[in-house]
Design a protein around this motif. Sequence first.
Motif, mmCIF file in Angstrom:
data_model
loop_
_atom_site.group_PDB
_atom_site.id
_atom_site.type_symbol
_atom_site.label_atom_id
_atom_site.label_comp_id
_atom_site.label_asym_id
_atom_site.label_seq_id
_atom_site.Cartn_x
_atom_site.Cartn_y
_atom_site.Cartn_z
ATOM 1 N N HIS A 84 41.426 32.334 44.837
ATOM 2 C CA HIS A 84 40.074 31.843 44.588
ATOM 3 C C HIS A 84 39.923 31.369 43.148
ATOM 4 N N TYR A 85 39.052 30.356 42.947
ATOM 5 C CA TYR A 85 38.886 29.774 41.603
ATOM 6 C C TYR A 85 38.300 30.766 40.600
ATOM 7 N N ASN A 115 27.160 28.809 46.364
ATOM 8 C CA ASN A 115 28.506 29.374 46.456
ATOM 9 C C ASN A 115 29.590 28.361 46.797
ATOM 10 N N SER A 116 29.294 27.095 46.587
ATOM 11 C CA SER A 116 30.321 26.067 46.742
ATOM 12 C C SER A 116 30.811 25.632 45.366
ATOM 13 N N PRO A 117 32.099 25.314 45.234
ATOM 14 C CA PRO A 117 32.577 24.762 43.954
ATOM 15 C C PRO A 117 31.820 23.498 43.545
ATOM 16 N N LYS A 118 31.203 22.829 44.519
ATOM 17 C CA LYS A 118 30.434 21.620 44.228
ATOM 18 C C LYS A 118 29.093 21.935 43.573
ATOM 19 N N LYS A 119 28.634 23.190 43.692
ATOM 20 C CA LYS A 119 27.365 23.639 43.120
ATOM 21 C C LYS A 119 26.216 22.705 43.529
ATOM 22 N N SER A 133 47.893 37.087 49.993
ATOM 23 C CA SER A 133 46.940 36.916 48.894
ATOM 24 C C SER A 133 45.535 36.796 49.470
ATOM 25 N N THR A 134 44.537 36.974 48.611
ATOM 26 C CA THR A 134 43.154 36.747 49.041
ATOM 27 C C THR A 134 42.802 35.278 48.825
ATOM 28 N N SER A 135 41.943 34.756 49.699
ATOM 29 C CA SER A 135 41.445 33.388 49.547
ATOM 30 C C SER A 135 40.049 33.369 48.948
ATOM 31 N N LEU A 136 39.261 34.403 49.248
ATOM 32 C CA LEU A 136 37.879 34.476 48.769
ATOM 33 C C LEU A 136 37.665 35.718 47.910
ATOM 34 N N ALA A 137 38.711 36.108 47.182
ATOM 35 C CA ALA A 137 38.628 37.201 46.207
ATOM 36 C C ALA A 137 38.121 38.489 46.846
ATOM 37 N N ASP A 138 37.179 39.182 46.194
ATOM 38 C CA ASP A 138 36.737 40.496 46.680
ATOM 39 C C ASP A 138 36.125 40.427 48.068
ATOM 40 N N TYR A 146 38.552 37.827 37.761
ATOM 41 C CA TYR A 146 37.176 38.324 37.660
ATOM 42 C C TYR A 146 36.471 38.333 39.012
ATOM 43 N N GLY A 147 36.972 37.538 39.961
ATOM 44 C CA GLY A 147 36.406 37.537 41.306
ATOM 45 C C GLY A 147 36.719 38.784 42.093
ATOM 46 N N LEU A 148 37.553 39.661 41.545
ATOM 47 C CA LEU A 148 37.915 40.915 42.221
ATOM 48 C C LEU A 148 37.240 42.136 41.594
ATOM 49 N N MET A 149 36.477 41.943 40.540
ATOM 50 C CA MET A 149 36.016 43.082 39.750
ATOM 51 C C MET A 149 34.785 43.796 40.293
ATOM 52 N N LYS A 150 34.237 43.305 41.410
ATOM 53 C CA LYS A 150 33.192 44.091 42.058
ATOM 54 C C LYS A 150 33.789 45.294 42.784
#
Length: 716
Positions: free
Chosen positions: A175-176, A342-346, A289-294, A180-184
Motif C-alpha cells: 500500500h502507498y 480513500n482513493s489515491p485520486k483524492k 504481503s498486504t495490499s491494503l495495509a492494516d 505507517y499504514g500498519l501502525m493502527k
Amino acid sequence: LPCFPCTDGRSLLLSPCPLDQSEPRYLERDLLESRVREMEEENQQLRLQLSQSQVAAWVASADTGPEDGENTAEERSTQKGNHTTCARRPMVEKCELIHVACVCAGHNASRDVVTLVKSILFHRRNPLHFHFITDAVAHQILSSLFQSWMVPSVQVSFYDAEELKSEVAWIPNKHYSGIYGLMKLPLTKALPSDLTKVIVLDTDITFATDIAELWAIFRKFTDKQVIGLVENQSDWYLGNLWKNHKPWPALGRGFNTGVILLLLERLRRIGWEQMWRLTAERELMSMLSTSLADQDIFNAFIKQNPVLVHQLPCFWNVQLSDHTRSEQCYTEVSDLKVIHWNSPKKLRVKNKHVEFFRNLYLTFLEYDGNLLRRELFGCPSQPSADSLRVQSALEDLDEDDQCYDFRRERITVHRLHLYFLQYEYVPTDESVDITLVAQLSMDRLQMLEAICNHWEGPISLALYMSDAEAQQFLRYAQASDVLKHRKNIGYHIVYKEGQFYPVNLLRNIALRQANTPYVFLTDVDFLPMYDLYDYLRKSIVQLDLAHTKKALVVPAFETLRYRLSFPKSKAELLSMLDMGTLYTFRYHVWTKGHAPTNYAKWRTATTAYKVEWEADFEPYVVVRRDCPEYDQRFVGFGWNKVSHIMELDAQEYDFVVLPNAFMIHMPHAPSFDISKFRSSSSYRHCLTTLKEEFHQDLSRKYGAAALKYLTAERNI
C-alpha cells in the motif's frame, strides 16, 4: 399530554387529562399498567419496522438499528409532529472527554490532518484529546501548530512512530501508505494503558457532524464486541475486480479501517497484540504481503472472530473511491456523517456527487482556524501556560492607550504551520553552509521563482497568509516548474490575525527554522546576484565568521524598472549605475538607511572593509544563526530592521562590507502599512513611542554602552 416516567428515564405519552378538574386525577393502577404495556408494544413494533426498512435500504447484513446513530422511533415520531416536552437522555455527557487517535507522518499528511481537525472542531460540543502517532517531521509541525492554535478544551499527545516500527516492519506492505499504514495495529501498546476507548481516524477524513454522535455508539457495543467498523463499500474483498484477483480473507464485503471504534480495555484483555500477529503470520504464508495495509489484517482477524465486531451504519464512513457503493449510504445531505477520501485520486475521484463533497472539504480546508478558538460553555478547562501568559499580558494593557493596538499585536499568538511543503535539505558542508531568510505575504508571491533562479542554496521563508491564501499558495507552488522541484525551501505559514503586518515575528520564525550555521537576512523584494550563495560561503571562511562576531554587509541597489537585464558581474552593475538604470538603495527616500555602507568606497574595493554603525543604519547582512532575534514590538512599517542592526552593534558585532557582493531591489506597489505610516499621525506617534521604549530597554540590557544610540537619535 402528561409525562409518566419510565424506568430508563424517558417518558410515555398517555391520553389527555380530563378537562373536568373535579374528576379523579389518577387512573386506576391496573388501567395505567395496561396502557403502558400497549404503548411499549406499539413503540417496539415501530422500531422493528423502521429497522427492517433501513436494512433493506443499505445491505442485508448491516446492523443499522437505532442504537448505531439512527433516530429512535420516539425521536422520529417527535419529528413528525407527535411533540412531547419530555426531556431526552443526551447521547454523550455534556463535558465527557472524547479521545481521537491518528497516525500522521510527513509533510503532506500533516496538512491533511489539519483539515480533519478543523471539521471536528467546527461541529464539536465536547472536550477533545487528540493522540497523534507521528514521525519526527509531523511531530515538529503539529506540536508547534497546536501550541500556537491554543484551542480551549483540546489536549494533544504525541507518540513516536519510530518506537512502533519494529512492531510492524516485518509485514510486507504494497500500500502507498508504507509502514505507517500498519501502525493502527499496535495502538493498544502505543496508547496509555489507562485509556479505555478511542476513535481512530485516517487523515483523509472529513466530519459533517458532531463527533460525539460517533462516540455515543460505544454504549451500544455488546459485552463481546471490541471494535466498531463500517462495511467496505467497494468490491475489493469479493475478489471479482479482475481475473485472478485474490484479496485477503474478509467477512462478506469486509470492513474499511478509515474510521474505527476501539475498546482498548477489552482488546488488551483478549490479547489483541498476540491475536493480530498470529493472524498476520498465518495469512502471509499464502498472501506474501498486504495490499491494503492494516485493513487486510483487521479483516482477516474479523473473519475468524466475527462476534467481536460491531458494524456501524455506512454513513459513518462514506468511502469516496472509484466504483464504490457509497451512494447507497445517503439520500439527503443530512444523512452524511463522515466523508472518507480513500482513493489515491483524492478530490479527483469519480462520484456523481463529488462536487458537493469537494465543496464541503474545501470549506474546512480554507476555513479560518482562528474562529475555532471558541470556549465550550459549561465545560471548564485548564488553560495552558501560554494561554495564561497571554491573558495576563492582555490584562496589563490599557485600552485607553493611544498605542493599544500596537501593544496588543506584540502579544498576539499567531497560528503557525511549519514546513507547509516538503523539505528535505541536509547541509552538505555543515561548517559553512548558509540559508537565505526572508518573509512575505501573498502580494509578493511572484518573487519566489526569481529568487530561486538566483539562489541555489537553502531558503527559509515565513509567509503571512489566511487559510484560504495558504491553499492558493500551495496550488501555485505545486504547479510551478521552478518551485515544485526545490526541496531545500522551508515554507512556514503564519496565519493572519490582527490589523498589522507582524514583520519581525515573521523574520524570527524564518530565522529559527534555518538549519545551517549561517543565515543571510534579506527581504523577498531583493534578487541576490548570481552565484552569491557560493561567494558568501567562501567569504565566511576567509573572514573567519566561526570565531569572530561579524555581520557581513551585502550592498543593496534598486531599479525602478519591472523588467531588468540583471547584471552578471560587479562591472556590469557599475555600468548600469552610471547609466541610471540602477541606484543605490533608497538614496532618494531614506539615504541614512544604507549610507554607512560607503558606496563610493565599494566601487573600487577589492577586499572587505569595516564600517561603523550610524543612526538608522539597516543593511542586509550575513551572520551566525545564533544572532539576536528581531524585536517584535515593531510591526508594519518603520524601524523593524534598524532596531535589529542596533542590537547587533550593542553586542559588538563588526560590520564588514563585502567587495564583490550585491543585491537588487525590484519595484512593487507600496504596502498597506507604509501607506498607513504616511497618512496617519497616530501611527507615526506610536512608532516614536515604541522607539523610545526600545532605547530604554536597550539601556537596561547593555548599560552605559547603549547611551550612544539615544544620543545619536537626538542628533538626527
